[in-house]
Motif scaffolding. Structure first.
Motif, PDB file in Angstrom:
ATOM      1  N   SER A  87      43.898 -29.375  -4.081  1.00  0.00           N
ATOM      2  CA  SER A  87      45.273 -29.462  -4.590  1.00  0.00           C
ATOM      3  C   SER A  87      45.790 -30.901  -4.565  1.00  0.00           C
ATOM      4  N   ILE A  88      46.761 -31.126  -5.420  1.00  0.00           N
ATOM      5  CA  ILE A  88      47.457 -32.423  -5.440  1.00  0.00           C
ATOM      6  C   ILE A  88      48.936 -32.145  -5.308  1.00  0.00           C
ATOM      7  N   GLU A  89      49.561 -32.782  -4.347  1.00  0.00           N
ATOM      8  CA  GLU A  89      51.001 -32.622  -4.215  1.00  0.00           C
ATOM      9  C   GLU A  89      51.697 -33.953  -4.402  1.00  0.00           C
ATOM     10  N   ILE A  90      52.753 -33.905  -5.210  1.00  0.00           N
ATOM     11  CA  ILE A  90      53.543 -35.106  -5.448  1.00  0.00           C
ATOM     12  C   ILE A  90      54.914 -34.870  -4.838  1.00  0.00           C
ATOM     13  N   GLU A  91      55.282 -35.757  -3.950  1.00  0.00           N
ATOM     14  CA  GLU A  91      56.578 -35.618  -3.305  1.00  0.00           C
ATOM     15  C   GLU A  91      57.467 -36.692  -3.890  1.00  0.00           C
ATOM     16  N   ALA A  92      58.273 -36.318  -4.859  1.00  0.00           N
ATOM     17  CA  ALA A  92      59.059 -37.322  -5.566  1.00  0.00           C
ATOM     18  C   ALA A  92      60.536 -36.963  -5.610  1.00  0.00           C
ATOM     19  N   GLY A  93      60.949 -35.966  -4.839  1.00  0.00           N
ATOM     20  CA  GLY A  93      62.350 -35.557  -4.878  1.00  0.00           C
ATOM     21  C   GLY A  93      62.651 -34.853  -6.187  1.00  0.00           C
ATOM     22  N   ARG A  94      63.931 -34.834  -6.551  1.00  0.00           N
ATOM     23  CA  ARG A  94      64.308 -34.094  -7.752  1.00  0.00           C
ATOM     24  C   ARG A  94      64.375 -35.027  -8.950  1.00  0.00           C
TER      25      ARG A  94
END
Ligand code: ADP
Ligand code: MG
Length: 250
Positions: free
Chosen positions: A61-68
């Motif tokens: 998996s790839i998760e991007i944590e970039a807010g809204r």
């Protein structure tokens, strides 16, 4: 900011399956400049496309944590894909218009981006009137239009001459320093990787595996003096050795 967890990517070609990436894991912290090097066909472009969400991994998996944010990533390709019938200004503006940004806001944003990329004097020019380097600057401006926190670049300067490339490298560093983006840049050039990046990921030949990651401790801001630094030359030599090894790896 980008968490890559054990991703593999296989392409089904009917009679056979090509493994482009093999259980690759890596975390990229916000604001970092990461370069990816590796022999042709090792899965570098595939990695960027997976991060961009243009393709799905076969596993992992790839998760991007970039807010809204509406658009987490901007993408710059090797050949600037500008609309040939639109001016530079209109090309940069295009994602803003299709995204429904208010007119006055879009005007201001386009002005700011053309200034940032040194294209203010070429707002009304058509792509065919620009040099290769200027086209790439326009492509960078467009990729930044919706202010994505992550900028993905796939061999963006491969098609320009060496001198222009060095200028574009310095401009990219300046843009990165001013905007605080997280950058993942794929390059064939180990010199470019060492000069630009905070860390360099080395992928092996087919199937692409992460062989190692170098932390680049060279001082910033980087400039011509960096290229005389002993540590810079040692890193370039080490990367070159890795790539030579990578080519004969199964
Ligand atoms: P790189 O960018 O490092 O040169 P790519 O990511 O383009 O490598 O390709 C990695 C491997 O995956 C290659 O063997 C390529 O042929 C294969 N590949 C990439 N995209 C596709 C696709 N859409 N269909 C089938 N095979 C693909
Ligand atoms: Mg590629």
């Amino acid at each position: 900011m980008i968490s890559i967890d054990g991703i593999s990517k296989e392409f089904d070609l009917g009679s056979e399956t090509v493994t482009a990436l093999d259980t690759l894991s890596h975390d990229v912290a916000a604001g970092r400049f990461v370069a990816v090097v590796g022999p042709s066909g090792c899965g570098k472009s595939t990695l960027l496309r997976l991060i961009a969400g243009l393709e799905k991994p076969s596993s992992g998996s790839i998760e991007i944590e970039a807010g809204r944010v509406r658009r987490p990533v901007g993408f710059v390709f090797q050949d600037a894909v500008l609309l040939p019938w639109k001016t530079v200004e209109a090309n940069v503006r295009f994602p803003l218009d299709t995204g429904g940004t208010k007119r006055a806001l879009a005007d201001a944003k386009v002005r700011e981006l053309l200034e940032l990329t040194g294209l203010s004097g070429f707002a009304k020019a058509l792509p065919r009137q620009l040099s290769g380097g200027m086209k790439q600057r326009a492509a960078i401006a467009r990729a930044l239009a919706e202010d994505p926190p992550i900028l993905l670049m796939d061999e963006p300067f491969s098609a320009v001459d060496l001198l222009t490339r060095e200028t574009l490298n310095d401009e990219l560093l300046r843009i990165w320093e001013r905007t605080g983006k997280t950058v993942v840049l794929v390059t064939h050039s180990v010199e470019e990787a060492a000069y630009l990046a905070d860390e360099v990921m080395v992928l092996s030949a087919h199937p692409g595996r992460l062989v190692k990651t170098y932390e680049v401790a060279l001082a910033r801001p980087r400039n011509e003096a960096t290229k005389l630094d002993r540590d810079y030359h040692e890193l370039v030599a080490a990367l070159r050795r890795d790539l030579r090894g990578g080519r004969i790896r199964p």
